[in-house]
Motif scaffolding. Structure first.
Motif, PDB file in Angstrom:
ATOM      1  N   TRP A 315       0.823  -1.212   0.000  1.00 11.88           N
ATOM      2  CA  TRP A 315       0.000   0.000   0.000  1.00 11.88           C
ATOM      3  C   TRP A 315       0.860   1.267   0.000  1.00 11.88           C
ATOM      4  O   TRP A 315       0.456   2.282  -0.557  1.00 11.88           O
ATOM      5  CB  TRP A 315      -0.908   0.027   1.235  1.00 11.88           C
ATOM      6  CG  TRP A 315      -2.027  -0.952   1.225  1.00 11.88           C
ATOM      7  CD1 TRP A 315      -2.384  -1.786   0.199  1.00 11.88           C
ATOM      8  CD2 TRP A 315      -2.935  -1.212   2.300  1.00 11.88           C
ATOM      9  NE1 TRP A 315      -3.459  -2.560   0.573  1.00 11.88           N
ATOM     10  CE2 TRP A 315      -3.823  -2.226   1.852  1.00 11.88           C
ATOM     11  CE3 TRP A 315      -3.073  -0.715   3.578  1.00 11.88           C
ATOM     12  CZ2 TRP A 315      -4.845  -2.724   2.657  1.00 11.88           C
ATOM     13  CZ3 TRP A 315      -4.086  -1.203   4.394  1.00 11.88           C
ATOM     14  CH2 TRP A 315      -4.969  -2.199   3.936  1.00 11.88           C
ATOM     15  N   HIS A 319      -0.357   3.355  -2.817  1.00  8.19           N
ATOM     16  CA  HIS A 319      -1.276   4.399  -2.333  1.00  8.19           C
ATOM     17  C   HIS A 319      -0.624   5.221  -1.238  1.00  8.19           C
ATOM     18  O   HIS A 319      -1.061   5.207  -0.079  1.00  8.19           O
ATOM     19  CB  HIS A 319      -2.571   3.766  -1.800  1.00  8.19           C
ATOM     20  CG  HIS A 319      -3.396   3.089  -2.837  1.00  8.19           C
ATOM     21  ND1 HIS A 319      -4.203   3.784  -3.717  1.00  8.19           N
ATOM     22  CD2 HIS A 319      -3.520   1.766  -3.148  1.00  8.19           C
ATOM     23  CE1 HIS A 319      -4.810   2.914  -4.525  1.00  8.19           C
ATOM     24  NE2 HIS A 319      -4.402   1.693  -4.208  1.00  8.19           N
ATOM     25  N   PRO A 320       0.408   5.988  -1.570  1.00  6.09           N
ATOM     26  CA  PRO A 320       1.051   6.814  -0.540  1.00  6.09           C
ATOM     27  C   PRO A 320       0.094   7.840   0.065  1.00  6.09           C
ATOM     28  O   PRO A 320       0.317   8.312   1.179  1.00  6.09           O
ATOM     29  CB  PRO A 320       2.200   7.489  -1.302  1.00  6.09           C
ATOM     30  CG  PRO A 320       1.807   7.423  -2.742  1.00  6.09           C
ATOM     31  CD  PRO A 320       1.040   6.149  -2.894  1.00  6.09           C
ATOM     32  N   GLU A 321      -0.988   8.138  -0.662  1.00  8.57           N
ATOM     33  CA  GLU A 321      -1.958   9.108  -0.141  1.00  8.57           C
ATOM     34  C   GLU A 321      -2.737   8.560   1.051  1.00  8.57           C
ATOM     35  O   GLU A 321      -3.445   9.308   1.742  1.00  8.57           O
ATOM     36  CB  GLU A 321      -2.941   9.534  -1.242  1.00  8.57           C
ATOM     37  CG  GLU A 321      -3.955   8.488  -1.675  1.00  8.57           C
ATOM     38  CD  GLU A 321      -3.433   7.477  -2.699  1.00  8.57           C
ATOM     39  OE1 GLU A 321      -4.241   6.704  -3.252  1.00  8.57           O
ATOM     40  OE2 GLU A 321      -2.192   7.484  -2.944  1.00  8.57           O
ATOM     41  N   TRP A 322      -2.644   7.281   1.318  1.00 13.29           N
ATOM     42  CA  TRP A 322      -3.352   6.685   2.452  1.00 13.29           C
ATOM     43  C   TRP A 322      -2.614   6.898   3.776  1.00 13.29           C
ATOM     44  O   TRP A 322      -3.069   6.442   4.818  1.00 13.29           O
ATOM     45  CB  TRP A 322      -3.550   5.183   2.237  1.00 13.29           C
ATOM     46  CG  TRP A 322      -4.566   4.883   1.155  1.00 13.29           C
ATOM     47  CD1 TRP A 322      -5.313   5.786   0.452  1.00 13.29           C
ATOM     48  CD2 TRP A 322      -4.936   3.587   0.668  1.00 13.29           C
ATOM     49  NE1 TRP A 322      -6.125   5.145  -0.451  1.00 13.29           N
ATOM     50  CE2 TRP A 322      -5.916   3.786  -0.340  1.00 13.29           C
ATOM     51  CE3 TRP A 322      -4.540   2.292   0.971  1.00 13.29           C
ATOM     52  CZ2 TRP A 322      -6.502   2.732  -1.038  1.00 13.29           C
ATOM     53  CZ3 TRP A 322      -5.119   1.234   0.287  1.00 13.29           C
ATOM     54  CH2 TRP A 322      -6.097   1.460  -0.702  1.00 13.29           C
ATOM     55  N   THR A 324       0.119   9.648   6.256  1.00 10.99           N
ATOM     56  CA  THR A 324       0.359  11.049   6.592  1.00 10.99           C
ATOM     57  C   THR A 324       1.768  11.435   6.166  1.00 10.99           C
ATOM     58  O   THR A 324       2.747  10.775   6.551  1.00 10.99           O
ATOM     59  CB  THR A 324       0.196  11.272   8.103  1.00 10.99           C
ATOM     60  OG1 THR A 324      -1.154  10.969   8.473  1.00 10.99           O
ATOM     61  CG2 THR A 324       0.504  12.717   8.471  1.00 10.99           C
ATOM     62  N   THR A 325       1.851  12.477   5.369  1.00  9.66           N
ATOM     63  CA  THR A 325       3.149  12.987   4.932  1.00  9.66           C
ATOM     64  C   THR A 325       3.576  14.135   5.834  1.00  9.66           C
ATOM     65  O   THR A 325       2.812  15.087   6.056  1.00  9.66           O
ATOM     66  CB  THR A 325       3.083  13.477   3.474  1.00  9.66           C
ATOM     67  OG1 THR A 325       2.638  12.396   2.636  1.00  9.66           O
ATOM     68  CG2 THR A 325       4.436  13.971   3.009  1.00  9.66           C
ATOM     69  N   ILE A 331       6.963   9.837   5.251  1.00 10.53           N
ATOM     70  CA  ILE A 331       5.711   9.315   5.785  1.00 10.53           C
ATOM     71  C   ILE A 331       5.853   9.154   7.296  1.00 10.53           C
ATOM     72  O   ILE A 331       6.876   8.638   7.783  1.00 10.53           O
ATOM     73  CB  ILE A 331       5.357   7.972   5.123  1.00 10.53           C
ATOM     74  CG1 ILE A 331       5.030   8.197   3.637  1.00 10.53           C
ATOM     75  CG2 ILE A 331       4.165   7.312   5.822  1.00 10.53           C
ATOM     76  CD1 ILE A 331       4.707   6.921   2.878  1.00 10.53           C
ATOM     77  N   ASN A 348      -3.962   6.866   7.410  1.00 10.87           N
ATOM     78  CA  ASN A 348      -4.696   8.119   7.631  1.00 10.87           C
ATOM     79  C   ASN A 348      -6.047   8.001   6.925  1.00 10.87           C
ATOM     80  O   ASN A 348      -6.151   8.160   5.708  1.00 10.87           O
ATOM     81  CB  ASN A 348      -3.914   9.312   7.087  1.00 10.87           C
ATOM     82  CG  ASN A 348      -4.565  10.634   7.443  1.00 10.87           C
ATOM     83  OD1 ASN A 348      -5.782  10.733   7.557  1.00 10.87           O
ATOM     84  ND2 ASN A 348      -3.743  11.668   7.622  1.00 10.87           N
ATOM     85  N   ASN A 351      -7.640  10.794   4.404  1.00 13.26           N
ATOM     86  CA  ASN A 351      -7.107  11.188   3.102  1.00 13.26           C
ATOM     87  C   ASN A 351      -7.905  10.628   1.930  1.00 13.26           C
ATOM     88  O   ASN A 351      -8.078  11.297   0.917  1.00 13.26           O
ATOM     89  CB  ASN A 351      -5.643  10.749   2.988  1.00 13.26           C
ATOM     90  CG  ASN A 351      -4.725  11.621   3.835  1.00 13.26           C
ATOM     91  OD1 ASN A 351      -5.168  12.617   4.409  1.00 13.26           O
ATOM     92  ND2 ASN A 351      -3.453  11.258   3.909  1.00 13.26           N
ATOM     93  N   ASP A 352      -8.350   9.388   2.049  1.00 16.70           N
ATOM     94  CA  ASP A 352      -9.143   8.765   0.979  1.00 16.70           C
ATOM     95  C   ASP A 352     -10.098   7.761   1.615  1.00 16.70           C
ATOM     96  O   ASP A 352      -9.938   6.553   1.454  1.00 16.70           O
ATOM     97  CB  ASP A 352      -8.226   8.080  -0.037  1.00 16.70           C
ATOM     98  CG  ASP A 352      -8.999   7.399  -1.162  1.00 16.70           C
ATOM     99  OD1 ASP A 352     -10.191   7.740  -1.367  1.00 16.70           O
ATOM    100  OD2 ASP A 352      -8.423   6.504  -1.826  1.00 16.70           O
TER     101      ASP A 352
END
Length: 368
Positions: A315, A319-322, A324-325, A331, A348, A351-352
């Motif tokens: 993942w 899906h790095p958007e999943w 917290t950056t 991350i 997170n 985010n999505d």
């Protein structure tokens, strides 16, 4: 609600009915509601309930609670797993109204001439009741009706048989001005949902020798012993591949040795993520055999749905958007200050949410 009488504060109801109440097969479920009316005429209440098959269950009469509270109570016992429905109905009970009035008037010394209208009203109610009671009881109602209208009988003999029908007409009442309350749902689970004893079971630890991991096959040998202790459920920590990036050593050590296996909750590696079995434990076929062996001992298997990832979980790449950056572009790993868990990335969910939900559902259904 539609009808003549208010029905309020129904229980069991969760969040105004948005969610079902919970119950277990064959366990009694108390149902209550507040219902009331003006005047002296008698009010009755009952529960209408139906099973997952949609078929209505027997009429359940409710009894009044503490005086002055206008609260009514009954108990139902669902006998099958699934979604049940129930509602409370309120109605005018002409038999109870008649019984109360006639008893008081006779006690006050009133005679047949004074009770002419009451006796006629009683005859009307019994005529209606005759078609509502079980067939075996209809002769009793017919005889009581005959006595009630027989002007040659003494007053006590005229009303006595009708008054003796109180229990029968409680269970099979004449209902007038019926008011139907809102319908609510109850989800009924199997009995093991009510209580069970869980045993935390690490397959890797069962049969491990000389640095070699235990497997589902070796762990199967321990199942009779667990069952003999009286447990119902085997709880498995994550059985998925364990991350290698930032793998921890014993006691949360930052550096792992060549034989350190890492934390099972640092989920995901090149072999796969939440839908994959750690290769050291065996294959999907081995896992199925383990579940079947547990079932043969009366044990069910519960898997840990730990929604967190090792840095090398698929993942993270897909899906790095999943996650917290942080400000530096990295991350964020898990922290419980002052503790740090560099081997775990929390998901997170903001985010999505739709994408994450779809993936979690896919994972759950995969194991189902």
């Amino acid at each position: 609600m539609t009808g003549r009488f208010p029905i309020e504060d129904v229980s069991p109801v969760v969040s105004c009915g948005r969610y079902p109440a919970k119950a277990v097969v064959d366990e009694p479920v108390p149902v209550s509601a507040r219902a009331y009316r003006e005047g002296h005429d008698a009010l009755g209440c009952n529960v209408v309930w139906a099973g997952p098959d949609g078929a209505s269950r027997p009429f359940t009469r409710m009894r009044p609670g503490e005086p002055g509270q206008d609260r009514w109570h009954a108990t139902i016992a669902p006998d099958a797993v699934g979604s049940w429905t129930f509602s409370v109905e309120a109605f005018q009970d002409p038999y109870l109204t008649w019984q109360n009035a006639v008893t008081k008037k006779i006690a006050a010394g009133q005679g047949p001439e004074d009770l002419a209208n009451d006796l006629a009203e009683g005859a009307r109610v019994l005529a209606a009741a005759r078609g509502l009671v079980p067939a075996a009881d209809r002769p009793r109602v017919a005889d009581a009706l005959t006595a009630l209208v027989d002007t040659d009988l003494p007053l006590a003999q005229r009303v006595g048989p009708a008054l003796a029908l109180a229990d029968l007409l409680w269970e099979h009442p004449v209902r007038e001005l019926v008011t139907a309350g809102d319908t609510y749902s109850i989800w009924v689970d199997r009995k093991r949902a009510l209580y069970s004893a869980w045993y935390e079971f690490f397959p890797r630890s069962e049969g491990a020798v000389g640095g070699r991991s235990g497997t589902f096959a070796t762990a199967t040998e321990r199942l009779p012993g667990v069952a003999a202790m009286g447990f119902d459920v085997l709880y498995l920590p994550p059985i998925h591949p364990i991350g290698r990036v930032n793998r921890k050593g014993p006691n949360n050590a930052l550096t792992a040795g060549p034989t350190d296996v890492g934390s099972p909750w640092a989920i995901g590696a090149a072999e796969g993520g939440h839908d994959t079995i750690h290769p050291d434990l065996g294959t999907p076929a081995d896992f199925r055999a383990f579940i079947q062996a547990a079932a043969a001992q009366g044990l069910e298997v519960a898997m840990d749905l730990a929604l967190q990832c090792a840095p090398d979980h698929p993942w993270v790449t897909e899906h790095p958007e999943w996650f917290t950056t942080r400000a530096d572009g990295s991350i964020a790993y898990a922290e419980n200050p002052p503790k740090k868990y560099q081997d775990i990335y929390p998901v997170n969910f903001d985010n999505d949410p739709e994408g994450i939900r779809a993936e979690v559902l896919r994972v759950v259904l995969h194991w189902v």
